[in-house]
Design a protein around this motif. Structure first.
Motif, PDB file in Angstrom:
ATOM      1  N   PRO A 253       0.806  -1.220   0.000  1.00 32.51           N
ATOM      2  CA  PRO A 253       0.000   0.000   0.000  1.00 32.51           C
ATOM      3  C   PRO A 253       0.841   1.272   0.000  1.00 32.51           C
ATOM      4  CG  PRO A 253      -0.905  -1.588   1.547  1.00 32.51           C
ATOM      5  CD  PRO A 253       0.425  -2.130   1.106  1.00 32.51           C
ATOM      6  N   GLN A 254       2.032   1.208   0.598  1.00 32.51           N
ATOM      7  CA  GLN A 254       2.893   2.387   0.668  1.00 32.51           C
ATOM      8  C   GLN A 254       3.464   2.747  -0.690  1.00 32.51           C
ATOM      9  OE1 GLN A 254       5.599   2.231   4.135  1.00 32.51           O
ATOM     10  NE2 GLN A 254       4.364   0.499   4.831  1.00 32.51           N
ATOM     11  N   ILE A 255       3.701   1.738  -1.522  1.00 34.09           N
ATOM     12  CA  ILE A 255       4.141   2.027  -2.889  1.00 34.09           C
ATOM     13  C   ILE A 255       3.030   2.772  -3.621  1.00 34.09           C
ATOM     14  CG2 ILE A 255       5.073   1.059  -5.010  1.00 34.09           C
ATOM     15  CD1 ILE A 255       6.747   0.533  -2.445  1.00 34.09           C
ATOM     16  N   GLY A 256       1.794   2.339  -3.378  1.00 33.88           N
ATOM     17  CA  GLY A 256       0.659   3.041  -3.974  1.00 33.88           C
ATOM     18  C   GLY A 256       0.530   4.469  -3.476  1.00 33.88           C
ATOM     19  N   MET A 257       0.778   4.684  -2.180  1.00 30.64           N
ATOM     20  CA  MET A 257       0.720   6.042  -1.625  1.00 30.64           C
ATOM     21  C   MET A 257       1.708   6.965  -2.336  1.00 30.64           C
ATOM     22  SD  MET A 257       0.612   5.212   2.465  1.00 30.64           S
ATOM     23  CE  MET A 257      -0.155   3.661   3.000  1.00 30.64           C
ATOM     24  N   ALA A 258       2.920   6.462  -2.565  1.00 33.55           N
ATOM     25  CA  ALA A 258       3.924   7.271  -3.241  1.00 33.55           C
ATOM     26  C   ALA A 258       3.492   7.602  -4.668  1.00 33.55           C
ATOM     27  CB  ALA A 258       5.268   6.539  -3.240  1.00 33.55           C
ATOM     28  N   ARG A 259       2.908   6.613  -5.368  1.00 38.97           N
ATOM     29  CA  ARG A 259       2.396   6.865  -6.718  1.00 38.97           C
ATOM     30  C   ARG A 259       1.286   7.916  -6.688  1.00 38.97           C
ATOM     31  NH1 ARG A 259       5.404   6.235 -11.002  1.00 38.97           N
ATOM     32  NH2 ARG A 259       6.521   4.258 -10.968  1.00 38.97           N
ATOM     33  N   GLY A 260       0.410   7.803  -5.673  1.00 36.15           N
ATOM     34  CA  GLY A 260      -0.667   8.779  -5.553  1.00 36.15           C
ATOM     35  C   GLY A 260      -0.135  10.180  -5.305  1.00 36.15           C
ATOM     36  N   ALA A 261       0.920  10.280  -4.507  1.00 33.97           N
ATOM     37  CA  ALA A 261       1.537  11.585  -4.246  1.00 33.97           C
ATOM     38  C   ALA A 261       2.127  12.169  -5.529  1.00 33.97           C
ATOM     39  CB  ALA A 261       2.609  11.448  -3.173  1.00 33.97           C
ATOM     40  N   CYS A 342      12.424   3.927   0.290  1.00 34.58           N
ATOM     41  CA  CYS A 342      12.436   4.639  -0.993  1.00 34.58           C
ATOM     42  C   CYS A 342      11.110   5.356  -1.251  1.00 34.58           C
ATOM     43  CB  CYS A 342      12.730   3.667  -2.136  1.00 34.58           C
ATOM     44  SG  CYS A 342      14.422   3.057  -2.208  1.00 34.58           S
ATOM     45  N   ALA A 343      10.012   4.680  -0.953  1.00 36.54           N
ATOM     46  CA  ALA A 343       8.695   5.287  -1.172  1.00 36.54           C
ATOM     47  C   ALA A 343       8.517   6.521  -0.294  1.00 36.54           C
ATOM     48  CB  ALA A 343       7.598   4.259  -0.885  1.00 36.54           C
ATOM     49  N   ARG A 344       8.935   6.405   0.959  1.00 33.45           N
ATOM     50  CA  ARG A 344       8.806   7.553   1.877  1.00 33.45           C
ATOM     51  C   ARG A 344       9.689   8.714   1.429  1.00 33.45           C
ATOM     52  NH1 ARG A 344      10.149   5.746   7.573  1.00 33.45           N
ATOM     53  NH2 ARG A 344      12.300   6.299   7.074  1.00 33.45           N
ATOM     54  N   GLU A 345      10.908   8.410   0.992  1.00 36.76           N
ATOM     55  CA  GLU A 345      11.800   9.470   0.515  1.00 36.76           C
ATOM     56  C   GLU A 345      11.242  10.137  -0.742  1.00 36.76           C
ATOM     57  OE1 GLU A 345      15.619   7.680   0.030  1.00 36.76           O
ATOM     58  OE2 GLU A 345      16.075   7.704   2.180  1.00 36.76           O
ATOM     59  N   ALA A 346      10.541   9.371  -1.561  1.00 32.35           N
ATOM     60  CA  ALA A 346       9.932   9.946  -2.764  1.00 32.35           C
ATOM     61  C   ALA A 346       8.890  10.993  -2.387  1.00 32.35           C
ATOM     62  CB  ALA A 346       9.299   8.844  -3.603  1.00 32.35           C
ATOM     63  N   VAL A 347       8.071  10.677  -1.405  1.00 29.88           N
ATOM     64  CA  VAL A 347       7.038  11.629  -0.978  1.00 29.88           C
ATOM     65  C   VAL A 347       7.678  12.861  -0.354  1.00 29.88           C
ATOM     66  CG1 VAL A 347       5.028  11.965   0.496  1.00 29.88           C
ATOM     67  CG2 VAL A 347       5.336   9.797  -0.706  1.00 29.88           C
ATOM     68  N   ASP A 348       8.738  12.678   0.431  1.00 35.20           N
ATOM     69  CA  ASP A 348       9.450  13.828   1.004  1.00 35.20           C
ATOM     70  C   ASP A 348       9.979  14.739  -0.096  1.00 35.20           C
ATOM     71  OD1 ASP A 348       9.012  13.050   3.603  1.00 35.20           O
ATOM     72  OD2 ASP A 348      10.956  12.064   3.842  1.00 35.20           O
ATOM     73  N   THR A 349      10.505  14.150  -1.144  1.00 37.00           N
ATOM     74  CA  THR A 349      11.028  14.933  -2.268  1.00 37.00           C
ATOM     75  C   THR A 349       9.909  15.707  -2.957  1.00 37.00           C
ATOM     76  OG1 THR A 349      12.807  13.328  -2.628  1.00 37.00           O
ATOM     77  CG2 THR A 349      12.280  14.790  -4.461  1.00 37.00           C
ATOM     78  N   LEU A 350       8.769  15.069  -3.102  1.00 38.27           N
ATOM     79  CA  LEU A 350       7.638  15.736  -3.753  1.00 38.27           C
ATOM     80  C   LEU A 350       7.125  16.915  -2.944  1.00 38.27           C
ATOM     81  CD1 LEU A 350       5.803  12.544  -5.013  1.00 38.27           C
ATOM     82  CD2 LEU A 350       6.889  14.278  -6.451  1.00 38.27           C
ATOM     83  N   LEU A 351       7.267  16.861  -1.629  1.00 37.55           N
ATOM     84  CA  LEU A 351       6.876  17.991  -0.793  1.00 37.55           C
ATOM     85  C   LEU A 351       7.726  19.219  -1.105  1.00 37.55           C
ATOM     86  CD1 LEU A 351       6.371  16.161   2.610  1.00 37.55           C
ATOM     87  CD2 LEU A 351       4.591  17.308   1.312  1.00 37.55           C
TER      88      LEU A 351
END
Length: 405
Positions: A253-261, A342-351
């Motif tokens: 689900p976290q991979i999906g969250m990153a895609r959604g972000a 990696c997924a969490r770092e992706a979302v941080d970068t998008l912020l």
């Protein structure tokens, strides 16, 4: 990784299931996305979303064929949960835990499996590999008392799979067991007041002198060693290892969250969003914005590749009929835990791309951020422990830092 075992694709004939499930989730994307915001605000996924996912077959992927289940590969489980999480993180989390629990429940004594799935093939579950409360032997089974927190999906569960120590007449722990208890026989406390994953309803369940018959119990230590009351020697699906499968169910689900972000940020940039206090009128034309979007997308690609490789290895061992060796399990855990980072770092970068407006309540991005920051710190997901466990296997050290490998 080993290549001397049967390729999973020769045993898992689930590509058709995968495509069909993903198509159904895509059809539900608008509903799931709209209700994700309601779930976050009301701290509960709307019934409409759960019913739609049940009807789509998302909750049937890990239950036995004999009861209408699909018995899919862990690769398909990953892709379906990620697809749901892209639109509604809480729905995907509930789906992951319910499916992982259904897989474990299918290994209980046949009487329990029949009792649960024959009565309701679409039964939903909550459960966690958490040891709490206590069980004492009585005639015909156990008397169970105690409380269990973090029971994701407890609003909708028909059954709870709870881990508890078995206490003898001297007050000593003599075993640890999973017990199956109808949700209607358990107390419930509203304790899930958190910043992220608010819609999962991960509240507290309690038992007061609840009788659990013997056939609705299963030894946890033996389960971790792939020793079950009911085996499925001809099923690649049910030969998959428990801990890696549970971890996949939590991280997908976290991979999906990153895609959604990423979807959210790209949609915002597509509207011609500028950069405040600068001469840039269109942020999408700025090199550092392009670089950060690319970096985030690459991190998500990396997370997906790690999950894909790990699940394919899990599936190959499932197809082999053998219990996945400790070094391979440790390697898989290392991979999927790394994917969560990696997924969490992706979302941080998008912020960084979104700026301060990313944190506005009107901005969907902050929901993904809060959800992945919370989900990626689940106790079952520990990159540090994963590194240590994998390192020990590489160095030939038998003793693990955790039994959950």
């Amino acid at each position: 990784m080993s290549t001397a075992i049967i390729p999973a694709e020769t045993t898992f004939a689930d590509l058709e299931h995968r495509h069909a499930l993903l198509a159904r989730v895509d059809e539900l994307s608008g509903l799931l996305a709209a209700n994700a915001l309601i779930a976050d605000e009301q701290r509960k996924v709307p019934d409409e979303s759960i019913r739609a996912l049940v009807d789509a077959g998302v909750f049937r992927v890990t239950r036995p064929h004999a009861y209408g289940g699909l018995e899919v590969s862990s690769r398909t489980l990953f892709e379906v949960l990620a697809a749901v999480g892209r639109h509604c993180p809480s729905s995907a989390w509930i789906g992951g835990l319910s499916n992982a629990s259904a897989w474990a429940i299918s290994h209980f004594p046949e009487q329990a499996v029949t009792e649960i799935f024959e009565e309701n093939p679409d039964a939903l579950f909550c459960g966690a590999i958490t040891i709490a409360g206590e069980a004492r032997r009585v005639t015909g089974g156990f008397e169970v008392n105690g409380s269990w927190g973090f029971q994701s999906g407890s609003y909708y569960a028909d059954w709870a799979m709870l881990g508890t120590p078995v206490i003898d007449e001297h007050g000593e722990v003599v075993d640890q067991v999973f017990v199956l208890i109808p949700r209607s026989e358990l107390g419930w406390k509203d304790t899930w007041h958190v910043a992220g994953m608010r819609g999962t309803g991960s509240n507290t369940l309690s038992a007061e002198k609840v009788f659990v018959p013997e056939h609705r119990s299963m030894s946890l230590p033996r389960t971790l060693q792939h020793e079950f009351p009911q085996g499925f020697p001809d099923s690649a699906h049910f030969n998959m290892p428990l801990v890696p499968l549970f971890t996949v169910a939590l991280i997908s689900p976290q991979i999906g969250m990153a895609r959604g972000a990423l979807d959210t940020v790209l949609a915002s940039l597509g509207k011609g969003k500028g950069i405040s206090h600068s001469f840039y009128k269109n942020a999408s034309e700025v090199s550092f914005v392009q670089s950060q979007v690319a970096e985030a997308a690459s991190l998500i690609d990396t997370a997906e590749a790690l999950l894909r490789t790990a699940t394919e290895e899990i599936d190959r061992w499932g197809a082999s009929g053998e219990f996945m060796p400790i070094q391979e399990r440790a390697r898989a855990k290392m991979a999927v835990d790394r994917a969560a980072v990696c997924a969490r770092e992706a979302v941080d970068t998008l912020l960084n791309v979104g700026g301060a407006s990313s944190f506005g309540t009107f901005n969907r991005l902050q929901m993904y951020w809060r959800d992945i920051e919370t989900a990626s710190r689940h106790a079952f997901i520990s990159p540090a422990i994963a590194r240590e466990a994998y390192g020990r296997t590489l160095l030939g050290i038998a003793h693990m830092p955790t039994p959950f490998v």
